[in-house]
Write a protein that holds these residues in place. Structure first.
Motif, PDB file in Angstrom:
ATOM      1  N   LEU A   1      50.103  -1.687  15.453  1.00 22.60           N
ATOM      2  CA  LEU A   1      49.001  -0.745  15.241  1.00 22.60           C
ATOM      3  C   LEU A   1      49.470   0.379  14.327  1.00 22.60           C
ATOM      4  CD1 LEU A   1      46.541   0.720  17.832  1.00 22.60           C
ATOM      5  CD2 LEU A   1      47.945   2.304  16.505  1.00 22.60           C
ATOM      6  N   LEU A   2      48.607   0.768  13.398  1.00 23.65           N
ATOM      7  CA  LEU A   2      48.857   1.907  12.519  1.00 23.65           C
ATOM      8  C   LEU A   2      47.824   2.977  12.811  1.00 23.65           C
ATOM      9  CD1 LEU A   2      50.252   3.284  10.079  1.00 23.65           C
ATOM     10  CD2 LEU A   2      48.604   2.090   8.611  1.00 23.65           C
ATOM     11  N   ASP A   3      48.284   4.174  13.104  1.00 23.30           N
ATOM     12  CA  ASP A   3      47.424   5.320  13.427  1.00 23.30           C
ATOM     13  C   ASP A   3      47.479   6.282  12.241  1.00 23.30           C
ATOM     14  OD1 ASP A   3      45.958   7.280  14.656  1.00 23.30           O
ATOM     15  OD2 ASP A   3      47.177   7.363  16.478  1.00 23.30           O
ATOM     16  N   LEU A   4      46.551   6.125  11.287  1.00 22.13           N
ATOM     17  CA  LEU A   4      46.553   6.927  10.066  1.00 22.13           C
ATOM     18  C   LEU A   4      46.124   8.363  10.356  1.00 22.13           C
ATOM     19  CD1 LEU A   4      45.032   4.509   7.396  1.00 22.13           C
ATOM     20  CD2 LEU A   4      47.285   5.574   7.309  1.00 22.13           C
ATOM     21  N   ALA A   5      46.919   9.327   9.887  1.00 23.15           N
ATOM     22  CA  ALA A   5      46.649  10.743  10.138  1.00 23.15           C
ATOM     23  C   ALA A   5      46.468  10.983  11.637  1.00 23.15           C
ATOM     24  CB  ALA A   5      45.429  11.214   9.346  1.00 23.15           C
TER      25      ALA A   5
ATOM     26  N   HIS B   1      49.152  13.872  16.752  1.00 19.40           N
ATOM     27  CA  HIS B   1      49.667  13.941  18.117  1.00 19.40           C
ATOM     28  C   HIS B   1      49.949  12.561  18.730  1.00 19.40           C
ATOM     29  CE1 HIS B   1      45.478  12.999  18.662  1.00 19.40           C
ATOM     30  NE2 HIS B   1      45.131  14.178  18.169  1.00 19.40           N
ATOM     31  N   GLY B   2      49.310  11.507  18.201  1.00 19.15           N
ATOM     32  CA  GLY B   2      49.564  10.159  18.696  1.00 19.15           C
ATOM     33  C   GLY B   2      48.847   9.791  19.973  1.00 19.15           C
ATOM     34  N   ALA B   3      47.865  10.593  20.405  1.00 21.92           N
ATOM     35  CA  ALA B   3      47.186  10.331  21.673  1.00 21.92           C
ATOM     36  C   ALA B   3      46.495   8.973  21.683  1.00 21.92           C
ATOM     37  CB  ALA B   3      46.167  11.439  21.956  1.00 21.92           C
ATOM     38  N   TYR B   4      45.900   8.586  20.564  1.00 22.87           N
ATOM     39  CA  TYR B   4      45.190   7.305  20.526  1.00 22.87           C
ATOM     40  C   TYR B   4      46.178   6.137  20.550  1.00 22.87           C
ATOM     41  CZ  TYR B   4      41.071  10.071  19.577  1.00 22.87           C
ATOM     42  OH  TYR B   4      40.048  10.980  19.685  1.00 22.87           O
ATOM     43  N   SER B   5      47.286   6.262  19.854  1.00 22.51           N
ATOM     44  CA  SER B   5      48.300   5.213  19.886  1.00 22.51           C
ATOM     45  C   SER B   5      48.861   5.036  21.289  1.00 22.51           C
ATOM     46  CB  SER B   5      49.431   5.548  18.909  1.00 22.51           C
ATOM     47  OG  SER B   5      49.000   5.438  17.574  1.00 22.51           O
ATOM     48  N   LEU B   6      49.147   6.138  21.957  1.00 18.82           N
ATOM     49  CA  LEU B   6      49.674   6.071  23.313  1.00 18.82           C
ATOM     50  C   LEU B   6      48.676   5.398  24.250  1.00 18.82           C
ATOM     51  CD1 LEU B   6      51.251   9.630  23.466  1.00 18.82           C
ATOM     52  CD2 LEU B   6      52.505   7.466  23.497  1.00 18.82           C
ATOM     53  N   ALA B   7      47.380   5.698  24.078  1.00 22.65           N
ATOM     54  CA  ALA B   7      46.358   5.087  24.930  1.00 22.65           C
ATOM     55  C   ALA B   7      46.269   3.580  24.686  1.00 22.65           C
ATOM     56  CB  ALA B   7      45.003   5.749  24.683  1.00 22.65           C
ATOM     57  N   PHE B   8      46.311   3.158  23.419  1.00 26.74           N
ATOM     58  CA  PHE B   8      46.258   1.726  23.119  1.00 26.74           C
ATOM     59  C   PHE B   8      47.491   1.007  23.673  1.00 26.74           C
ATOM     60  CE2 PHE B   8      42.768   2.589  20.270  1.00 26.74           C
ATOM     61  CZ  PHE B   8      42.107   1.373  20.162  1.00 26.74           C
ATOM     62  N   CYS B   9      48.658   1.638  23.589  1.00 29.75           N
ATOM     63  CA  CYS B   9      49.862   1.019  24.130  1.00 29.75           C
ATOM     64  C   CYS B   9      49.786   0.904  25.648  1.00 29.75           C
ATOM     65  CB  CYS B   9      51.097   1.823  23.725  1.00 29.75           C
ATOM     66  SG  CYS B   9      51.596   1.600  21.997  1.00 29.75           S
ATOM     67  N   ALA B  10      49.140   1.852  26.291  1.00 33.59           N
ATOM     68  CA  ALA B  10      49.000   1.793  27.746  1.00 33.59           C
ATOM     69  C   ALA B  10      48.097   0.648  28.175  1.00 33.59           C
ATOM     70  CB  ALA B  10      48.455   3.123  28.271  1.00 33.59           C
ATOM     71  N   VAL B  11      47.092   0.343  27.367  1.00 27.02           N
ATOM     72  CA  VAL B  11      46.144  -0.724  27.708  1.00 27.02           C
ATOM     73  C   VAL B  11      46.677  -2.096  27.296  1.00 27.02           C
ATOM     74  CG1 VAL B  11      43.820  -1.625  27.218  1.00 27.02           C
ATOM     75  CG2 VAL B  11      44.166   0.830  27.600  1.00 27.02           C
TER      76      VAL B  11
ATOM     77  N   PRO C   1      50.047  -4.140  26.646  1.00 28.11           N
ATOM     78  CA  PRO C   1      51.512  -4.122  26.798  1.00 28.11           C
ATOM     79  C   PRO C   1      52.274  -4.695  25.615  1.00 28.11           C
ATOM     80  CG  PRO C   1      50.437  -4.936  28.799  1.00 28.11           C
ATOM     81  CD  PRO C   1      49.379  -4.853  27.742  1.00 28.11           C
ATOM     82  N   GLY C   2      51.669  -5.589  24.834  1.00 31.82           N
ATOM     83  CA  GLY C   2      52.377  -6.196  23.721  1.00 31.82           C
ATOM     84  C   GLY C   2      52.279  -5.418  22.422  1.00 31.82           C
ATOM     85  N   LEU C   3      51.718  -4.230  22.481  1.00 30.90           N
ATOM     86  CA  LEU C   3      51.428  -3.464  21.263  1.00 30.90           C
ATOM     87  C   LEU C   3      52.551  -2.480  20.948  1.00 30.90           C
ATOM     88  CD1 LEU C   3      48.980  -3.034  19.235  1.00 30.90           C
ATOM     89  CD2 LEU C   3      48.370  -1.081  20.672  1.00 30.90           C
ATOM     90  N   THR C   4      52.881  -2.356  19.661  1.00 34.83           N
ATOM     91  CA  THR C   4      53.722  -1.273  19.166  1.00 34.83           C
ATOM     92  C   THR C   4      52.914  -0.501  18.128  1.00 34.83           C
ATOM     93  OG1 THR C   4      54.711  -2.674  17.468  1.00 34.83           O
ATOM     94  CG2 THR C   4      55.877  -2.486  19.574  1.00 34.83           C
ATOM     95  N   ALA C   5      53.165   0.798  17.986  1.00 37.74           N
ATOM     96  CA  ALA C   5      52.332   1.640  17.129  1.00 37.74           C
ATOM     97  C   ALA C   5      53.180   2.511  16.220  1.00 37.74           C
ATOM     98  CB  ALA C   5      51.425   2.525  17.987  1.00 37.74           C
TER      99      ALA C   5
ATOM    100  N   ALA D   1      53.337   1.183   4.264  1.00 39.89           N
ATOM    101  CA  ALA D   1      54.355   0.138   4.251  1.00 39.89           C
ATOM    102  C   ALA D   1      54.007  -0.902   5.309  1.00 39.89           C
ATOM    103  CB  ALA D   1      55.722   0.748   4.546  1.00 39.89           C
ATOM    104  N   GLY D   2      53.829  -2.141   4.877  1.00 39.43           N
ATOM    105  CA  GLY D   2      53.562  -3.219   5.808  1.00 39.43           C
ATOM    106  C   GLY D   2      52.084  -3.417   6.081  1.00 39.43           C
ATOM    107  N   ARG D   3      51.800  -4.407   6.918  1.00 41.45           N
ATOM    108  CA  ARG D   3      50.431  -4.723   7.299  1.00 41.45           C
ATOM    109  C   ARG D   3      50.342  -4.712   8.821  1.00 41.45           C
ATOM    110  NH1 ARG D   3      48.111  -7.624   3.114  1.00 41.45           N
ATOM    111  NH2 ARG D   3      46.115  -7.418   4.178  1.00 41.45           N
ATOM    112  N   TYR D   4      49.149  -4.388   9.337  1.00 38.82           N
ATOM    113  CA  TYR D   4      49.000  -4.139  10.764  1.00 38.82           C
ATOM    114  C   TYR D   4      47.811  -4.909  11.329  1.00 38.82           C
ATOM    115  CZ  TYR D   4      52.307  -0.380   9.892  1.00 38.82           C
ATOM    116  OH  TYR D   4      53.416   0.332   9.526  1.00 38.82           O
ATOM    117  N   ASP D   5      47.913  -5.214  12.626  1.00 37.93           N
ATOM    118  CA  ASP D   5      46.824  -5.913  13.305  1.00 37.93           C
ATOM    119  C   ASP D   5      45.658  -4.983  13.624  1.00 37.93           C
ATOM    120  OD1 ASP D   5      48.224  -8.604  13.943  1.00 37.93           O
ATOM    121  OD2 ASP D   5      49.650  -7.076  14.632  1.00 37.93           O
TER     122      ASP D   5
END
Length: 341
Positions: A176-180, A183-193, A195-199, A229-233
């Protein structure tokens, strides 16, 4: 807070028989008083029990004469109650201005924004040249920047859990890529839901949150200038687009689509002016839109505009749904189509 007018008095103001701008003046005074009270620690102190003005002044290290007048204004505008035991928090102050509530941060930020940045609003509208320097202004005012970042993070944490549950993702390792994303709150929430996700969270250095989560990486990057850099799901643009002029916001959408793998998802969360909002929320959104234009060159976007950008970038199907936690937020998701040879 708006004063609670008796029915007859309210009708007189609403129908022009009394000077309605007086209510706006009182509201401006009340907002300044509430922000000042929050800064001084008035509401937090009174959460421990009622106090008379002189005793409270001693507790807070304030001038008794000035504090007494502030408390009187907070009482007449509905923030405080007055009994034989002294001043105490009215229900609205107890609910919204005492820890752990963060609305004191909101008031302090808007007190500074309206007092300083809106001072030249008239010439900006007359000439079509808004200030557009919010980031630089905040950088010079840590006393405003700190509560500003706090309220941004608090809102995101409130919305992020619902957003993460509303976006279905396949099982297995995903990026997952969290553009701008700051704080990363949305990335942390997606990772919590999931388990196989990295952000990966990218933003300007001054906006980045702190690390400390093994599956979330923070990376300094200008979302407009630095190539991804790179491509994301999954690529997120959560409460980002409204802070940019339309041409730049569209470039961000194009960049998000380009950074998504075939079959991946672009997820956009935005403030919108919708029919679900109440009168106060609708009025605030109009003011927020004006402030975005004046301080960042941006503005509140509508769903057809965003979905049109996604369609032009080649996405489909595109879906949008309203959040239950906010009557002024809409979630838009789009899929990067599978490419065929």
């Amino acid at each position: 807070m708006p004063i609670d007018l008796p029915f007859a008095e309210a009708r007189a103001y609403a129908h022009g028989r009394a000077p309605a701008p007086l209510l706006d003046l009182v509201g401006a005074m009340a907002g300044q008083a509430a922000a000042t009270g929050a800064s001084l620690g008035v509401f937090e102190a009174l959460s421990r029990g009622p106090r008379h003005a002189e005793a409270l002044a001693g507790d807070l290290g304030c001038d008794p004469s000035g504090l007494a007048r502030l408390l009187a204004l907070l009482h007449t505008t509905g923030y405080l109650e007055l009994t034989d035991h002294g001043y105490g928090n009215a229900p609205v102050a107890a609910a919204w201005l005492c820890p752990p509530a963060t609305y004191g941060h909101v008031l302090r930020v808007w007190q500074a924004v309206l007092g300083e940045l809106w001072a030249d609003l008239a010439p900006a509208i007359r000439t079509g040249r808004p200030r557009g320097d919010l980031t630089a202004w905040l950088a010079e005012r840590p006393e405003v920047s700190i509560p500003f970042q706090s309220l941004q993070r608090g809102l995101a944490q409130w919305l992020a859990e619902e957003v993460a549950w509303l976006v279905p993702l396949p099982e297995g390792p995903l990026r997952l890529l969290d553009l701008a994303g700051g704080h990363g709150a949305y990335s942390l929430a997606f990772c919590a839901v999931h388990p196989g996700l990295t952000a990966t969270v990218t933003d300007l250095p001054e906006a980045l949150g702190e690390g400390g989560h093994g599956r979330v990486e923070w990376r300094a990057a200008d979302p407009l200038l630095d190539p991804v850099a790179g491509r994301y799901d999954v690529v997120l643009l959560c409460d980002v687009l409204h802070g940019f002029p339309a041409a730049q916001a569209r470039r961000l959408v194009d960049g998000a689509v380009s950074a998504t793998v075939p079959g991946g998802r672009v997820v956009i969360l935005e403030t919108v002016a919708g029919a679900r909002a109440g009168v106060a929320e609708t009025a605030f959104t109009a003011g927020f839109d004006l402030n975005l234009w004046h301080t960042q060159g941006g503005g509140v976007l509508d769903v057809p505009t965003i979905t049109g950008w996604l369609a032009s970038a080649g996405c489909g199907p595109i879906e949008h749904r309203d959040l239950s936690r906010s009557a002024t937020h809409t979630l838009i998701t789009a899929r990067q189509p599978w490419r065929t040879l």
